[in-house]
Motif scaffolding. Structure first.
Motif, PDB file in Angstrom:
ATOM      1  N   ALA A   1      -0.266 100.555  29.202  1.00  0.00           N
ATOM      2  CA  ALA A   1       0.493 101.549  29.219  1.00  0.00           C
ATOM      3  C   ALA A   1       1.120 100.824  27.910  1.00  0.00           C
ATOM      4  O   ALA A   1       2.334 101.946  26.939  1.00  0.00           O
ATOM      5  CB  ALA A   1       0.808 101.552  30.560  1.00  0.00           C
TER       6      ALA A   1
ATOM      7  N   ALA B   1       2.308 102.662  34.455  1.00  0.00           N
ATOM      8  CA  ALA B   1       2.265 103.913  33.573  1.00  0.00           C
ATOM      9  C   ALA B   1       3.692 104.325  32.953  1.00  0.00           C
ATOM     10  O   ALA B   1       4.538 103.889  33.714  1.00  0.00           O
ATOM     11  CB  ALA B   1       1.882 104.850  34.634  1.00  0.00           C
TER      12      ALA B   1
ATOM     13  N   ARG C   1       5.911 105.673  29.223  1.00  0.00           N
ATOM     14  CA  ARG C   1       5.593 106.878  28.132  1.00  0.00           C
ATOM     15  C   ARG C   1       5.819 105.879  26.608  1.00  0.00           C
ATOM     16  O   ARG C   1       7.242 104.177  26.852  1.00  0.00           O
ATOM     17  CB  ARG C   1       6.444 107.872  27.991  1.00  0.00           C
TER      18      ARG C   1
END
Length: 385
Positions: free
Chosen positions: A167, A209, A211
């Motif tokens: 990620a 996880a 952005r």
């Protein structure tokens, strides 16, 4: 720019560092650091290890590639690279990457309170060209692969299996720096048109996880910036650095270091140290060898970077004249040490022990110029704290 007290800190327990002081008290677009006499004075003649140091400092060899670490049964890895120290009770652990491909990985050496080696072990195996990385506030080491669509691996110096963290993006990773205030991790990319990223975990402390974002800014060497999401962190078929229009290009991202609402990172392709003010989203140059005047630039081959509790930055050279240079809070730069007789190597992995009185680092290829000739050192002395 006045960076007074930008790193002034005190160690609180095994894993917490509290920072105080202020950053950039003054003009936002001031000149980068200029050469000056260092706070420790001139370098002395080379010692028995071939290292020139200021008066009062001494060096020792901690480990050599393909040789057993003294006091243990563990053989030290080839091509030692990025590193960090972790508090371990009254002692500490020094972690070091191995920049070979295939093989890679990372190792750790445990020291007692007197700085004597207690044990050594492997914490990551069978990866690719692990260059730099970064320490997390929860005492893990992020080991980064410097290959196309490389991974970040979260490793455990105190025990536990390493975990791949896709990620955090797949690109030519270099260094990482955790920011506990904004709860993000900054990432550099070692490409001539690399980018500067940050990873925003869904849950702080869990890197599985989140952005991946990239800095968006103009082409100037100073100004304001924003962050934009990377649509596809996997980087296939479109590389992460090509996915966001307007993302800022940097020439060979290398070391990365965070403290007190500021992150510094280096770019080897143009010999620069960048300084990013995270409170007002602006960036500028802390050092640029083309802007040194008068005289010869003291720092070239700009690479790994770390900081001391006094507010000094320590920047290692890949090549150059094999120095670690010191940038003080009042923007003066000078050599702190120089390794003699190892011109085919580079200095890697600078990191202070928790007390701030020992600086660890490696010469990646030592006197042989080969990855099998790496040497890891420790310098002890009256560091400003």
């Amino acid at each position: 720019m006045e960076r007074r007290n930008f790193l002034r800190a005190s160690v609180l327990g095994a894993s917490t560092v509290a920072f105080s002081g202020s950053l950039w008290q003054g003009a936002a677009l001031a000149a980068p650091a200029q050469p000056a006499t260092g706070p420790y004075g001139a370098l002395q003649a080379a010692d028995a290890n071939g290292i020139r140091l200021p008066a009062g400092f001494t060096s020792q060899v901690v480990a050599r590639s393909r040789q057993v670490v003294s006091g243990t049964s563990y053989t030290w890895h080839d091509a030692p690279d990025g590193g960090a120290c972790f508090a371990d009770g009254s002692g500490w652990i020094y972690v070091s990457n191995s920049e070979i491909n295939p093989g890679g990985g990372a190792s750790a050496i445990r020291f007692n309170s007197a700085g004597t080696v207690v044990s050594a072990n492997r914490i990551l195996s069978d990866t690719r060209q692990n260059c730099a990385g970064g320490k997390t506030p929860w005492n893990t080491w992020l080991s980064c692969e410097e290959v196309s669509r490389g991974f970040v691996y979260e490793t455990h110096p105190f025990g536990g299996a390493a975990v791949q963290r896709p990620a955090m993006g797949r690109f030519t990773h270099e260094a990482a720096a955790a920011d506990p205030v904004r709860r993000v991790v900054y990432l550099t990319e070692d490409e001539t048109n690399g980018r500067f990223y940050r990873f925003v975990p869904t849950t702080w402390g869990d890197l599985s996880a989140g952005r991946l974002q990239v800095m968006v800014a103009g082409s100037a060497t100073s100004g304001s910036f924003t962050w934009a999401n990377i649509p596809d962190p996997d980087g296939s078929p479109t590389l992460t650095r090509d996915q966001v229009p307007g993302s800022k290009s940097f020439n060979g991202g290398e070391g990365c270091y965070y403290a007190n609402d500021t992150v510094w990172f280096t770019t080897k392709g143009d010999n620069r140290v960048w300084q990013v003010n995270l409170t007002n989203n602006t960036y500028e140059l802390a050092y640029d060898d083309s802007l040194v005047s008068p005289g010869t630039p003291p720092l070239t081959g700009v690479d790994n970077v770390t900081g001391s509790t006094s507010g000094d930055l320590y920047v290692a050279e890949d090549g150059g004249n094999m120095e670690i240079c010191l940038i003080t809070p009042d923007d003066k730069i000078s050599p702190f040490l120089r390794i003699s007789g190892q011109s085919s190597s580079e200095i890697t992995g600078p990191a202070f022990n928790p007390a701030g009185d020992r600086l660890y680092f490696s010469s990646q290829r030592g006197t042989s110029g080969s990855s099998s000739g790496g040497i890891t050192y420790c310098v002890t002395g009256p560091f400003r704290r």
